[in-house]
Structure formats: C-alpha cells, structure tokens
Design a protein around this motif. Structure first.
Motif, PDB file in Angstrom:
ATOM      1  N   HIS A 288      21.707   3.190   7.380  1.00  0.00           N
ATOM      2  CA  HIS A 288      21.692   3.943   6.533  1.00  0.00           C
ATOM      3  C   HIS A 288      20.424   4.974   6.978  1.00  0.00           C
ATOM      4  O   HIS A 288      20.679   6.311   6.505  1.00  0.00           O
ATOM      5  CB  HIS A 288      21.492   3.463   4.945  1.00  0.00           C
ATOM      6  CG  HIS A 288      21.097   4.608   3.821  1.00  0.00           C
ATOM      7  ND1 HIS A 288      22.316   5.053   3.357  1.00  0.00           N
ATOM      8  CD2 HIS A 288      20.146   4.608   3.340  1.00  0.00           C
ATOM      9  CE1 HIS A 288      21.750   5.898   2.428  1.00  0.00           C
ATOM     10  NE2 HIS A 288      20.575   5.741   2.392  1.00  0.00           N
ATOM     11  N   SER A 291      21.473   7.380   9.429  1.00  0.00           N
ATOM     12  CA  SER A 291      22.471   8.352   9.050  1.00  0.00           C
ATOM     13  C   SER A 291      21.682   9.597   8.287  1.00  0.00           C
ATOM     14  O   SER A 291      22.123  10.862   8.445  1.00  0.00           O
ATOM     15  CB  SER A 291      23.528   7.648   8.247  1.00  0.00           C
ATOM     16  OG  SER A 291      24.584   8.676   7.677  1.00  0.00           O
ATOM     17  N   CYS A 292      20.572   9.099   7.383  1.00  0.00           N
ATOM     18  CA  CYS A 292      19.871  10.117   6.730  1.00  0.00           C
ATOM     19  C   CYS A 292      19.238  11.103   7.869  1.00  0.00           C
ATOM     20  O   CYS A 292      19.240  12.425   7.362  1.00  0.00           O
ATOM     21  CB  CYS A 292      19.062   9.555   5.626  1.00  0.00           C
ATOM     22  SG  CYS A 292      19.813   8.765   4.364  1.00  0.00           S
ATOM     23  N   TYR A 293      18.835  10.675   9.001  1.00  0.00           N
ATOM     24  CA  TYR A 293      18.095  11.411   9.804  1.00  0.00           C
ATOM     25  C   TYR A 293      19.137  12.399  10.339  1.00  0.00           C
ATOM     26  O   TYR A 293      18.918  13.647  10.570  1.00  0.00           O
ATOM     27  CB  TYR A 293      17.299  10.679  10.866  1.00  0.00           C
ATOM     28  CG  TYR A 293      15.746  10.183  10.565  1.00  0.00           C
ATOM     29  CD1 TYR A 293      14.878  11.013  10.789  1.00  0.00           C
ATOM     30  CD2 TYR A 293      15.562   8.912  10.062  1.00  0.00           C
ATOM     31  CE1 TYR A 293      13.825  10.781  10.498  1.00  0.00           C
ATOM     32  CE2 TYR A 293      14.431   8.482   9.646  1.00  0.00           C
ATOM     33  CZ  TYR A 293      13.461   9.434   9.938  1.00  0.00           C
ATOM     34  OH  TYR A 293      12.137   9.136   9.508  1.00  0.00           O
ATOM     35  N   LEU A 294      20.179  11.760  10.794  1.00  0.00           N
ATOM     36  CA  LEU A 294      21.270  12.732  11.327  1.00  0.00           C
ATOM     37  C   LEU A 294      21.861  13.776  10.571  1.00  0.00           C
ATOM     38  O   LEU A 294      22.171  14.984  11.024  1.00  0.00           O
ATOM     39  CB  LEU A 294      22.537  11.820  11.969  1.00  0.00           C
ATOM     40  CG  LEU A 294      22.089  10.706  13.031  1.00  0.00           C
ATOM     41  CD1 LEU A 294      23.256   9.864  13.401  1.00  0.00           C
ATOM     42  CD2 LEU A 294      21.635  11.594  14.373  1.00  0.00           C
ATOM     43  N   ASP A 295      21.776  13.374   9.308  1.00  0.00           N
ATOM     44  CA  ASP A 295      22.362  14.550   8.361  1.00  0.00           C
ATOM     45  C   ASP A 295      21.348  15.672   8.168  1.00  0.00           C
ATOM     46  O   ASP A 295      21.717  16.688   7.856  1.00  0.00           O
ATOM     47  CB  ASP A 295      22.414  13.918   6.946  1.00  0.00           C
ATOM     48  CG  ASP A 295      23.637  12.903   6.956  1.00  0.00           C
ATOM     49  OD1 ASP A 295      24.581  13.116   7.787  1.00  0.00           O
ATOM     50  OD2 ASP A 295      23.918  12.194   6.079  1.00  0.00           O
ATOM     51  N   MET A 296      19.997  15.413   8.665  1.00  0.00           N
ATOM     52  CA  MET A 296      19.091  16.455   8.363  1.00  0.00           C
ATOM     53  C   MET A 296      18.397  16.811   9.709  1.00  0.00           C
ATOM     54  O   MET A 296      17.225  17.204   9.861  1.00  0.00           O
ATOM     55  CB  MET A 296      17.867  15.928   7.214  1.00  0.00           C
ATOM     56  CG  MET A 296      18.283  15.584   5.932  1.00  0.00           C
ATOM     57  SD  MET A 296      17.015  15.077   4.990  1.00  0.00           S
ATOM     58  CE  MET A 296      16.165  16.476   4.773  1.00  0.00           C
ATOM     59  N   LYS A 297      19.102  16.481  10.662  1.00  0.00           N
ATOM     60  CA  LYS A 297      18.770  16.751  12.197  1.00  0.00           C
ATOM     61  C   LYS A 297      17.879  18.080  12.270  1.00  0.00           C
ATOM     62  O   LYS A 297      17.103  18.255  13.326  1.00  0.00           O
ATOM     63  CB  LYS A 297      19.678  16.322  13.328  1.00  0.00           C
ATOM     64  CG  LYS A 297      20.907  17.173  12.991  1.00  0.00           C
ATOM     65  CD  LYS A 297      21.607  16.773  14.244  1.00  0.00           C
ATOM     66  CE  LYS A 297      23.230  17.843  14.361  1.00  0.00           C
ATOM     67  NZ  LYS A 297      24.071  17.216  15.224  1.00  0.00           N
ATOM     68  N   GLU A 298      18.507  19.085  11.773  1.00  0.00           N
ATOM     69  CA  GLU A 298      17.926  20.481  11.860  1.00  0.00           C
ATOM     70  C   GLU A 298      16.853  20.662  11.223  1.00  0.00           C
ATOM     71  O   GLU A 298      15.830  21.478  11.697  1.00  0.00           O
ATOM     72  CB  GLU A 298      19.076  21.585  11.138  1.00  0.00           C
ATOM     73  CG  GLU A 298      18.793  21.574   9.435  1.00  0.00           C
ATOM     74  CD  GLU A 298      19.693  20.544   9.190  1.00  0.00           C
ATOM     75  OE1 GLU A 298      19.611  20.557   7.664  1.00  0.00           O
ATOM     76  OE2 GLU A 298      20.323  19.744   9.717  1.00  0.00           O
TER      77      GLU A 298
END
Length: 300
Positions: A288, A291-298
């Motif tokens: 989880h 996934s949160c990091y990947l969603d905000m990778k920018e």
C-alpha cells in the motif's frame, strides 16, 4: 533424545533472561520451565546454565547450544506462518518506525488510509531518524532511507527520492543565482545534519561522475522542515527532498537552482529481519505504501 520443545524453551530462557518471563509467555508455572531445562541438561549429559538468585549464566556447553539453536523457534514460527497466512485475516496491531520527513509528508496519510480500509487493524507509527533495533524494540516494520549496512535485515525497495537545491526568489534576487556548484562557496547554505557524509558536503554530478562540494552556512538542523522554513524566509540555500518542497516550487515561493547538476538521490526502503517472514498484514501495508509513492511519483 532431547525434546525439541525443551530446546525451544531453553532458547527463550536465554533470550528473555528469566524463568518467570518464559513461564508467563508459555502460560505454565516457573517450576515446569525449570524442570524442562533440567530434563534437557540430563538428556544431553551437560550443565547448560549456571543458576543464581540474581541472574542466569551460560556454561561453555550452553553457549555452544544456544548459538546453534537460537533460530529454531523462529524457524518453526516461519514455517507455521507460511501455512496460516493463507487464511489470515487482516486484524491485530502493527508497530512501525518511519523517518520524520516521510512520516510528516506521505506516510501518515498512507497508513491512515490503510487502517481505514482494514477496520480490524491498528497501527502505531513512531517517527525517528535514528535506525531502531527492530527485534529488541518490537517493531513489525521500519521505513528507512539510504544504504542498509546490517546484513541481518531485508530491505524492500519502495522508491527513490530526488533532492534539490532551492532558495526564495528574494534571496536569489539579492545574492544572484549560482550557475555552477563551485560558486556556492560564498553563499549561506543551510545544512542538514542527518546527512551521512556531513551537513555541508553537497553532492553533484559532472560527466556521469559524482563529487562533493564543501559549502558553509550559519544554520544547520536535523529537521528538514526547519531548513525549508529558513529558506522560505530568505535566509539561504537548502538541499532538500523534492517531496518536501514540491508545493512551494509549484507556487513560486521557492526556486530550484543547479537543477541539472544535483546528484543526491536516496532510496526509500521497507525493512524487516531476514529471519522473519512478514505477516500478511505487514506485506499488504508495504504494498500500500509503495502504491501511494508511485501514485505521487511526480512529487518525488
């Protein structure tokens, strides 16, 4: 032939340093623990523990046996966990430790969302920049940044955090904007004391090689948020993680400098002991968070 459960009990006595504590853990009487240790000594034909009223001390034979057998209880637990995890429900408690920056920015929200998705779970998240002792302090999961030196731990890579140098527009208007890292020497640079290579050794890249530039300044801190506030107030240049200053860069309160020459990138890892298969709830929490990091990778 010695009994395996007596051997497990022996390792527990040494690890916990008390017959009484082991008796409480196993829900038996202290005399039962003592008798089973005595039975193990009789079966082996050697004394394993010197008993006094104040402490327990291993004999030479006891030290050898403990060294060889101390992982037996965990090995058995891992084997059982492998099977029981198929039917494991997401319930119980998770104790975790995270870095201050990550905890304040993303992890607090991510963990709170995870708890909301799984009402049977509770999580205690402490924020600490020092590397805690996972086993001794009873942590189920630790999130850490940078290189992992302890070979007894497993580190699951989650994401890389890019760092950048920034300052307020007012500071740059007054002092001018540096074009090369070597030009930073006369600037007031704000030092982050948690850097392993030193607060004022800033990392850069040139021709695919990295190198340090020794800078200086009148303010340093182990708290990156404090450095950001100083930079916002026009007090100098700060080398900070992008996730910490993303909003300020977006609204123009901070300006990035030397963007093509900075080289600091730090890995973010989920860490747990190599002898312990993480419970299903911990595995899902790690996924989880990732996934949160990947969603905000920018933002990173």
């Amino acid at each position: 032939m010695p009994q395996i459960d007596d051997l497990v009990l022996f390792t527990q006595v040494i690890e916990q340093g008390s017959f009484s504590k082991v008796a409480q853990t196993n829900k038996v009487t202290k005399s039962v623990v003592s008798k089973r240790i005595s039975r193990l000594e009789e079966d082996l034909g050697v004394q394993l523990i010197f008993r006094t009223t104040r402490k327990l001390t291993l004999t030479e034979a006891g030290e050898m046996l403990f060294y060889r057998a101390k992982g037996i209880a965990q090995t058995a637990k891992n084997a059982f966990d492998t099977v029981t995890s198929y039917s494991e429900t997401l319930a119980g408690h998770i104790k975790m430790s995270v870095p201050t920056i990550s905890g304040e920015l993303l992890l607090a929200r991510a963990v709170a969302e995870f708890c909301e998705k799984h009402p049977g779970l509770t999580v205690d998240m402490s924020m600490n920049n020092d590397f805690v002792d996972l086993v001794a302090d009873g942590y189920d999961l630790v999130i850490r940044t940078g290189h992992l030196e302890d070979s007894s731990l497993i580190a699951r890579h989650i994401f890389n955090s890019r760092w950048m140098i920034c300052a307020s527009p007012e500071y740059l208007a007054q002092q001018g904007e540096p074009q090369f890292p070597e030009q930073l020497v006369p600037y007031n640079c704000l030092g982050y004391t948690c850097q392993t290579n030193g607060a004022f050794n800033w990392l850069f890249t040139r021709d695919d090689a990295t190198y340090n530039v020794k800078v200086s300044g009148n303010f340093s801190s182990n708290n990156a948020v404090a450095l950001k506030q100083a930079a916002l107030a026009g007090k100098g240049l700060a080398y900070l993680p992008k996730c910490l200053v993303y909003n300020e860069l977006d609204n123009g309160k901070l300006v990035e400098v030397l963007s093509q020459q900075t080289a600091k990138v730090i890995g973010i890892y989920a860490v747990y002991p190599y002898t312990r298969k993480p419970a299903k709830k911990v595995q899902l929490l790690i996924e989880h968070i990732r996934s949160c990091y990947l969603d905000m990778k920018e933002n990173f």
